[in-house]
Design an enzyme around this catalytic site. Sequence first.
Site, PDB file in Angstrom:
ATOM      1  N   ASP A  20      31.701  48.862  33.706  1.00 17.28           N
ATOM      2  CA  ASP A  20      31.874  47.726  32.803  1.00 17.28           C
ATOM      3  C   ASP A  20      30.731  47.719  31.796  1.00 17.28           C
ATOM      4  O   ASP A  20      29.551  47.787  32.176  1.00 17.28           O
ATOM      5  CB  ASP A  20      31.881  46.410  33.584  1.00 17.28           C
ATOM      6  CG  ASP A  20      33.123  46.246  34.444  1.00 17.28           C
ATOM      7  OD1 ASP A  20      33.965  47.171  34.450  1.00 17.28           O
ATOM      8  OD2 ASP A  20      33.253  45.201  35.100  1.00 17.28           O
ATOM      9  N   ASP A 141      45.540  40.221  34.489  1.00 19.78           N
ATOM     10  CA  ASP A 141      44.401  39.549  35.112  1.00 19.78           C
ATOM     11  C   ASP A 141      44.850  38.139  35.481  1.00 19.78           C
ATOM     12  O   ASP A 141      45.268  37.372  34.602  1.00 19.78           O
ATOM     13  CB  ASP A 141      43.220  39.479  34.146  1.00 19.78           C
ATOM     14  CG  ASP A 141      42.800  40.858  33.658  1.00 19.78           C
ATOM     15  OD1 ASP A 141      42.932  41.823  34.439  1.00 19.78           O
ATOM     16  OD2 ASP A 141      42.351  40.972  32.504  1.00 19.78           O
TER      17      ASP A 141
END
Length: 254
Positions: A20, A141
């Site tokens: 990330d 998500d």
Amino acid sequence: MASFLGPRPDRVMIIYPAIDLLGGRCVRLVQGDYARETVFSDDPAAVGARWVAEGADRLHLVDLDGAKVGRPINGAVVRRIVETAGVPCQLGGGIRSDADLAEVFGWGVRWAVLGTRALQDPAWVRRAAEQYPGRVVLGVDARDGFVATDGWLNTSTTKAADLAKMVEDAPLAAVVYTDIARDGMMSGPNYDALAAMRAATRLPVIASGGVSDHAQVQKLVDAGTYACIIGRALYEGQIRLPEALAQVRTAGGA
């Protein structure tokens, strides 16, 4: 169904180490909260090279800056990761236009993960998948079963499974399902939600969020999960990548 993600001749589940990116660094967030950041490395390309050296044959990259502002940001870093790693990479975060798609594919990314724009305009996602067959991944998500957008800053009224159904007729590579409540919490995946997603779509499902030990990796394998993404547990040593890869190669006699 045949998958665009590539063959699995010697394994029963694919593992993607996660990288990330925020401000050019390798970080992990807790439940997508930008205020709860842990920096793991100032050199994300070296991190990618480490996972490849330990056996990874693909990587999952997230442009957290891009997700927040709505356009890809960390191009220079992504390019270095792709070039250094030498394995296929998928990237999500802020990819919301034809120009964005062309840009990230120009960085050498194999698969682009589309989330926010998928909810806003499912027809565009279908067109993108038709333009780049097998190179577009749906990113779902979810917070309490409903789709979250804009770097997880907003939650919609659309159920996660419903979004997958809207676009599954397109030549998508897969769907990444992330349970936000589990992400970065080291609390285990949401197995029930993953099962519901597998039942709702014909697309291969990539599990994301909460995978924190080898027993949970095995449980995902036993549930028939196509692939999983592992982040914090790798960085903190709770899961050792070579052992996890050996697990998925030998589980079930594969």
